[in-house]
Design a protein around this motif. Structure first.
Motif, PDB file in Angstrom:
ATOM      1  N   THR A 196      40.161  10.648 -88.546  1.00 54.67           N
ATOM      2  CA  THR A 196      41.528  10.548 -88.107  1.00 54.67           C
ATOM      3  C   THR A 196      42.195  11.746 -87.694  1.00 54.67           C
ATOM      4  OG1 THR A 196      41.741  11.404 -90.533  1.00 54.67           O
ATOM      5  CG2 THR A 196      42.032   9.241 -90.303  1.00 54.67           C
ATOM      6  N   ALA A 197      41.620  12.883 -87.823  1.00 53.74           N
ATOM      7  CA  ALA A 197      42.140  14.183 -87.180  1.00 53.74           C
ATOM      8  C   ALA A 197      41.800  14.110 -85.813  1.00 53.74           C
ATOM      9  CB  ALA A 197      41.459  15.174 -87.906  1.00 53.74           C
ATOM     10  N   LEU A 198      40.682  13.431 -85.319  1.00 58.34           N
ATOM     11  CA  LEU A 198      40.228  13.448 -83.751  1.00 58.34           C
ATOM     12  C   LEU A 198      41.412  12.453 -83.184  1.00 58.34           C
ATOM     13  CD1 LEU A 198      36.562  13.018 -83.596  1.00 58.34           C
ATOM     14  CD2 LEU A 198      37.842  14.660 -82.234  1.00 58.34           C
ATOM     15  N   LEU A 199      41.774  11.243 -83.917  1.00 61.88           N
ATOM     16  CA  LEU A 199      42.923  10.564 -83.313  1.00 61.88           C
ATOM     17  C   LEU A 199      44.092  11.156 -83.168  1.00 61.88           C
ATOM     18  CD1 LEU A 199      42.182   6.968 -85.141  1.00 61.88           C
ATOM     19  CD2 LEU A 199      41.970   7.632 -82.816  1.00 61.88           C
ATOM     20  N   ASP A 200      44.496  11.962 -84.003  1.00 64.43           N
ATOM     21  CA  ASP A 200      45.687  12.873 -84.012  1.00 64.43           C
ATOM     22  C   ASP A 200      45.716  13.811 -82.822  1.00 64.43           C
ATOM     23  OD1 ASP A 200      46.903  11.733 -86.113  1.00 64.43           O
ATOM     24  OD2 ASP A 200      46.219  13.203 -87.649  1.00 64.43           O
ATOM     25  N   PHE A 201      44.462  14.297 -82.662  1.00 67.81           N
ATOM     26  CA  PHE A 201      44.094  15.480 -81.785  1.00 67.81           C
ATOM     27  C   PHE A 201      44.282  14.645 -80.296  1.00 67.81           C
ATOM     28  CE2 PHE A 201      41.788  18.589 -79.184  1.00 67.81           C
ATOM     29  CZ  PHE A 201      42.408  19.531 -79.876  1.00 67.81           C
ATOM     30  N   LEU A 202      43.718  13.380 -80.356  1.00 68.13           N
ATOM     31  CA  LEU A 202      43.577  12.618 -79.109  1.00 68.13           C
ATOM     32  C   LEU A 202      45.059  12.036 -78.480  1.00 68.13           C
ATOM     33  CD1 LEU A 202      41.910  10.765 -76.840  1.00 68.13           C
ATOM     34  CD2 LEU A 202      42.041   8.902 -78.636  1.00 68.13           C
ATOM     35  N   MET A 203      46.023  11.953 -79.596  1.00 68.77           N
ATOM     36  CA  MET A 203      47.269  11.651 -79.264  1.00 68.77           C
ATOM     37  C   MET A 203      48.041  12.509 -78.603  1.00 68.77           C
ATOM     38  SD  MET A 203      48.426   8.719 -82.036  1.00 68.77           S
ATOM     39  CE  MET A 203      48.876   9.891 -83.377  1.00 68.77           C
ATOM     40  N   ALA A 204      47.739  13.892 -79.347  1.00 68.81           N
ATOM     41  CA  ALA A 204      48.270  15.197 -78.668  1.00 68.81           C
ATOM     42  C   ALA A 204      48.043  15.461 -77.387  1.00 68.81           C
ATOM     43  CB  ALA A 204      47.999  16.336 -79.632  1.00 68.81           C
ATOM     44  N   ALA A 205      46.478  15.437 -76.964  1.00 65.29           N
ATOM     45  CA  ALA A 205      46.004  15.598 -75.699  1.00 65.29           C
ATOM     46  C   ALA A 205      46.626  14.724 -74.681  1.00 65.29           C
ATOM     47  CB  ALA A 205      44.570  15.423 -75.863  1.00 65.29           C
ATOM     48  N   ASP A 206      46.845  13.380 -75.137  1.00 66.72           N
ATOM     49  CA  ASP A 206      47.592  12.421 -74.219  1.00 66.72           C
ATOM     50  C   ASP A 206      49.127  12.492 -73.728  1.00 66.72           C
ATOM     51  OD1 ASP A 206      47.534   9.939 -72.712  1.00 66.72           O
ATOM     52  OD2 ASP A 206      48.630   9.095 -74.490  1.00 66.72           O
ATOM     53  N   LYS A 207      49.663  13.218 -74.935  1.00 68.33           N
ATOM     54  CA  LYS A 207      50.905  13.567 -74.725  1.00 68.33           C
ATOM     55  C   LYS A 207      51.080  14.529 -73.514  1.00 68.33           C
ATOM     56  CE  LYS A 207      55.237  15.109 -76.922  1.00 68.33           C
ATOM     57  NZ  LYS A 207      55.939  15.196 -78.272  1.00 68.33           N
ATOM     58  N   PHE A 208      50.333  15.626 -73.720  1.00 69.83           N
ATOM     59  CA  PHE A 208      50.231  16.836 -72.955  1.00 69.83           C
ATOM     60  C   PHE A 208      49.525  16.529 -71.745  1.00 69.83           C
ATOM     61  CE2 PHE A 208      51.864  18.451 -76.909  1.00 69.83           C
ATOM     62  CZ  PHE A 208      53.128  18.953 -76.609  1.00 69.83           C
ATOM     63  N   GLU A 209      48.905  15.500 -71.462  1.00 76.45           N
ATOM     64  CA  GLU A 209      47.921  15.087 -70.150  1.00 76.45           C
ATOM     65  C   GLU A 209      46.842  16.126 -70.296  1.00 76.45           C
ATOM     66  OE1 GLU A 209      50.391  14.634 -67.008  1.00 76.45           O
ATOM     67  OE2 GLU A 209      51.630  13.081 -67.991  1.00 76.45           O
ATOM     68  N   ARG A 269      38.928  12.960 -72.747  1.00 73.78           N
ATOM     69  CA  ARG A 269      37.497  12.614 -72.683  1.00 73.78           C
ATOM     70  C   ARG A 269      36.537  12.898 -73.656  1.00 73.78           C
ATOM     71  NH1 ARG A 269      37.673  13.729 -66.351  1.00 73.78           N
ATOM     72  NH2 ARG A 269      37.923  15.854 -67.487  1.00 73.78           N
ATOM     73  N   TYR A 270      36.768  14.407 -73.962  1.00 76.81           N
ATOM     74  CA  TYR A 270      36.025  14.771 -75.183  1.00 76.81           C
ATOM     75  C   TYR A 270      36.247  14.192 -76.682  1.00 76.81           C
ATOM     76  CZ  TYR A 270      33.807  18.721 -77.887  1.00 76.81           C
ATOM     77  OH  TYR A 270      33.036  19.224 -78.821  1.00 76.81           O
ATOM     78  N   CYS A 271      37.390  13.960 -76.842  1.00 72.03           N
ATOM     79  CA  CYS A 271      37.575  13.152 -77.938  1.00 72.03           C
ATOM     80  C   CYS A 271      37.248  11.874 -77.954  1.00 72.03           C
ATOM     81  CB  CYS A 271      39.244  13.263 -78.143  1.00 72.03           C
ATOM     82  SG  CYS A 271      39.924  14.962 -78.596  1.00 72.03           S
ATOM     83  N   ILE A 272      37.257  11.080 -76.862  1.00 72.64           N
ATOM     84  CA  ILE A 272      36.880   9.643 -76.869  1.00 72.64           C
ATOM     85  C   ILE A 272      35.429   9.731 -76.969  1.00 72.64           C
ATOM     86  CG2 ILE A 272      36.422   7.878 -75.337  1.00 72.64           C
ATOM     87  CD1 ILE A 272      39.153   8.547 -74.185  1.00 72.64           C
TER      88      ILE A 272
END
Length: 46
Positions: free
Chosen positions: A18-31, A37-40
């Motif tokens: 769940t924390a990785l998904l939150d981090f992934l969404m933040a990384a996507d927002k800020f491109e 790639r690392y989170c995926i």
């Protein structure tokens, strides 16, 4: 703050899905594609 740490050190202290998904969404927002790639990869290995 964790996203900035990743950008400078390429390390991530988040380990739960769940924390990785939150981090992934933040990384996507800020491109931040390297973080995306690392989170995926981490999510696929969980």
């Amino acid at each position: 703050m964790d996203l900035l740490n990743f950008m400078y050190s390429n390390t991530l202290k988040v380990t739960t899905a769940t924390a990785l998904l939150d981090f992934l969404m933040a990384a996507d927002k800020f491109e931040v594609t390297s973080c995306l790639r690392y989170c995926i990869c981490l999510l696929l290995n969980l």
